[in-house]
Design a protein around this motif. Structure first.
Motif, PDB file in Angstrom:
ATOM      1  N   ILE A 138       6.458  -0.307   7.437  1.00 54.29           N
ATOM      2  CA  ILE A 138       7.054   0.645   6.503  1.00 54.29           C
ATOM      3  C   ILE A 138       8.306   0.017   5.887  1.00 54.29           C
ATOM      4  CG2 ILE A 138       8.133   2.912   6.266  1.00 54.29           C
ATOM      5  CD1 ILE A 138       6.481   3.765   8.757  1.00 54.29           C
ATOM      6  N   PHE A 139       8.303  -0.117   4.558  1.00 58.43           N
ATOM      7  CA  PHE A 139       9.502  -0.658   3.920  1.00 58.43           C
ATOM      8  C   PHE A 139      10.083   0.295   2.877  1.00 58.43           C
ATOM      9  CE2 PHE A 139       6.455  -1.860   0.738  1.00 58.43           C
ATOM     10  CZ  PHE A 139       7.157  -1.996  -0.449  1.00 58.43           C
TER      11      PHE A 139
ATOM     12  N   LEU B  40       5.566   6.970   1.429  1.00 55.83           N
ATOM     13  CA  LEU B  40       6.005   5.688   1.968  1.00 55.83           C
ATOM     14  C   LEU B  40       5.186   4.559   1.376  1.00 55.83           C
ATOM     15  CD1 LEU B  40       3.739   4.761   4.280  1.00 55.83           C
ATOM     16  CD2 LEU B  40       4.890   6.505   5.607  1.00 55.83           C
ATOM     17  N   ALA B  41       5.624   3.364   1.627  1.00 56.87           N
ATOM     18  CA  ALA B  41       4.893   2.172   1.214  1.00 56.87           C
ATOM     19  C   ALA B  41       4.907   1.181   2.363  1.00 56.87           C
ATOM     20  CB  ALA B  41       5.512   1.559  -0.036  1.00 56.87           C
TER      21      ALA B  41
ATOM     22  N   VAL C 104       4.122   8.594  11.568  1.00 62.25           N
ATOM     23  CA  VAL C 104       5.115   7.867  10.773  1.00 62.25           C
ATOM     24  C   VAL C 104       6.497   7.986  11.406  1.00 62.25           C
ATOM     25  CG1 VAL C 104       6.313   7.826   8.555  1.00 62.25           C
ATOM     26  CG2 VAL C 104       3.823   8.047   8.620  1.00 62.25           C
ATOM     27  N   GLN C 105       6.847   9.171  11.856  1.00 59.69           N
ATOM     28  CA  GLN C 105       8.163   9.361  12.465  1.00 59.69           C
ATOM     29  C   GLN C 105       8.293   8.553  13.755  1.00 59.69           C
ATOM     30  OE1 GLN C 105       8.129  13.676  12.594  1.00 59.69           O
ATOM     31  NE2 GLN C 105       9.378  13.819  10.740  1.00 59.69           N
ATOM     32  N   ASP C 106       7.214   8.492  14.546  1.00 65.68           N
ATOM     33  CA  ASP C 106       7.240   7.665  15.754  1.00 65.68           C
ATOM     34  C   ASP C 106       7.380   6.188  15.394  1.00 65.68           C
ATOM     35  OD1 ASP C 106       7.016   9.892  17.336  1.00 65.68           O
ATOM     36  OD2 ASP C 106       4.879   9.638  17.775  1.00 65.68           O
ATOM     37  N   ALA C 107       6.666   5.763  14.349  1.00 70.80           N
ATOM     38  CA  ALA C 107       6.759   4.365  13.921  1.00 70.80           C
ATOM     39  C   ALA C 107       8.171   4.025  13.460  1.00 70.80           C
ATOM     40  CB  ALA C 107       5.758   4.090  12.801  1.00 70.80           C
ATOM     41  N   MET C 108       8.810   4.944  12.758  1.00 71.56           N
ATOM     42  CA  MET C 108      10.170   4.699  12.277  1.00 71.56           C
ATOM     43  C   MET C 108      11.154   4.558  13.437  1.00 71.56           C
ATOM     44  SD  MET C 108      10.184   4.390   8.993  1.00 71.56           S
ATOM     45  CE  MET C 108      11.909   4.631   8.568  1.00 71.56           C
ATOM     46  N   ARG C 109      10.853   5.201  14.548  1.00 66.89           N
ATOM     47  CA  ARG C 109      11.738   5.098  15.714  1.00 66.89           C
ATOM     48  C   ARG C 109      11.478   3.832  16.522  1.00 66.89           C
ATOM     49  NH1 ARG C 109      11.193  10.960  15.813  1.00 66.89           N
ATOM     50  NH2 ARG C 109       9.211  10.781  16.935  1.00 66.89           N
TER      51      ARG C 109
ATOM     52  N   LEU D 221       0.842  -1.190   0.000  1.00 63.91           N
ATOM     53  CA  LEU D 221       0.000   0.000   0.000  1.00 63.91           C
ATOM     54  C   LEU D 221       0.882   1.245   0.000  1.00 63.91           C
ATOM     55  CD1 LEU D 221      -2.887   1.227   0.234  1.00 63.91           C
ATOM     56  CD2 LEU D 221      -2.547   1.226   2.718  1.00 63.91           C
ATOM     57  N   PRO D 222       0.870   2.024  -1.092  1.00 63.99           N
ATOM     58  CA  PRO D 222       1.604   3.300  -1.100  1.00 63.99           C
ATOM     59  C   PRO D 222       0.776   4.382  -0.414  1.00 63.99           C
ATOM     60  CG  PRO D 222       0.594   2.919  -3.240  1.00 63.99           C
ATOM     61  CD  PRO D 222       0.259   1.718  -2.393  1.00 63.99           C
ATOM     62  N   LEU D 223       1.436   5.268   0.309  1.00 65.44           N
ATOM     63  CA  LEU D 223       0.749   6.340   1.029  1.00 65.44           C
ATOM     64  C   LEU D 223       1.498   7.651   0.851  1.00 65.44           C
ATOM     65  CD1 LEU D 223      -0.047   4.487   4.384  1.00 65.44           C
ATOM     66  CD2 LEU D 223      -1.720   5.158   2.645  1.00 65.44           C
ATOM     67  N   ASN D 224       0.724   8.722   0.790  1.00 63.48           N
ATOM     68  CA  ASN D 224       1.268  10.075   0.710  1.00 63.48           C
ATOM     69  C   ASN D 224       0.846  10.805   1.982  1.00 63.48           C
ATOM     70  OD1 ASN D 224       2.333  12.522  -0.294  1.00 63.48           O
ATOM     71  ND2 ASN D 224       0.345  13.084  -1.139  1.00 63.48           N
TER      72      ASN D 224
END
Length: 219
Positions: A83-84, A96-97, A47-52, A34-37
Motif C-alpha cells: 500500500i503506497f 488505495l493503490a 487493509v487496516q491490519d496491513a497498515m498496522r 493497482l488502484p482499489l476501492n
C-alpha cells in the motif's frame, strides 16, 4: 520499475503468511500499480491490519465457475502489493493503490482473521522479481508498443501516449496490465510468465489475439 522504491521490502523481509484479496481481473505485477476501492467490512479490516503491519496485500484471481470458498477456488500464483496510497472516504470506503512487490506461490490456507483469508506462501520461485531486469531488444520493444497502441485504439481507451513513451518497455508492460480490459485467463498467463522478455512477447501476442477476436467478421 527501473529504479526500485526504497520503501519496498527486500526479499529477506517478505513474510511467510499474507492476507489475500481474491478479485477477478485485478492483477498487479512487480513494479506495476493497482488502484482499489475497498468497501466490504472484511476487506476494510484487512487493509487496516496491513497498515498496522507490513502494508502488504496478496492479490490473487478466483478461478472461473467455482463458487465454494476454499483454497482450490483461487489460482496458486499471485502477487503481493504494498500500500503506497491510502485515503478514507466519508461514506465508509477506503481508496488505495498498491505497487507490486513480488509474485508468490500459495502453499496452503491458514486461519484468517476478521473475515478475510490468509495463506502460507513461497517466494523463492520469484526471487528474480528483485533483480534488475535484462535489457529488451529494440525489435521486441517496438513490436509490443505497436500492439499496445493498436489495441488501445481499437478499444477507444484514452491514453497519454507522451507519458507512456517515456517509460521503458519493461515498466510499460508491468504497469499497463492492471488497466486493460483483458480476460482473467490472459492476465493470469502474463502474471505467471517468468522472465520480463517472455512476458513482453506473450503480452504482445495476447494484444494481437484480442484484436483479432474483437474484429467483426466480414463476408
Amino acid at each position: 520499475m527501473t529504479q526500485r522504491s526504497p520503501f519496498l521490502p527486500q526479499y529477506s523481509d517478505l513474510p511467510e503468511e499474507i492476507a489475500i484479496f481474491p478479485l477477478p481481473n485485478a492483477v498487479v505485477l512487480p513494479g506495476g500499480f493497482l488502484p482499489l476501492n475497498i468497501f466490504e467490512p472484511r476487506y476494510i479490516a484487512m487493509v487496516q491490519d496491513a497498515m498496522r503491519n507490513n502494508q502488504l496485500i496478496g492479490m490473487v484471481q478466483p478461478k472461473p465457475n467455482l463458487a465454494s470458498p476454499n483454497s482450490d477456488d483461487i489460482y496458486s500464483i499471485g502477487c503481493a502489493g504494498r500500500i503506497f496510497k491510502y485515503q478514507e472516504t466519508l461514506d465508509g470506503r477506503i481508496e488505495l493503490a498498491l505497487i507490486g512487490v513480488s509474485r508468490f506461490e500459495i502453499l496452503s490456507e491458514v486461519d484468517g482473521a476478521n473475515g478475510y483469508r490468509k495463506v502460507k506462501v513461497a517466494w523463492s520461485g520469484y526471487k528474480s522479481d528483485f533483480d534488475t531486469p535484462d535489457s529488451v531488444d529494440s525489435e521486441l520493444d517496438q513490436k509490443f508498443r505497436a500492439a499496445l497502441r493498436h489495441y488501445m485504439n481499437d478499444q477507444q481507451l484514452k491514453t497519454d501516449w507522451s507519458t507512456l513513451e517515456q517509460l521503458s518497455v519493461g515498466d510499460l508492460c508491468n504497469s499497463i496490465l492492471s488497466f486493460l480490459p483483458l480476460t482473467s485467463d490472459d492476465k493470469q498467463l502474463l502474471l505467471e510468465t517468468q522472465s520480463l522478455a517472455d512476458r513482453i512477447k506473450a503480452f504482445a501476442a495476447v494484444l494481437l489475439n484480442a484484436r483479432a477476436n474483437n474484429k467483426p467478421t466480414t463476408h
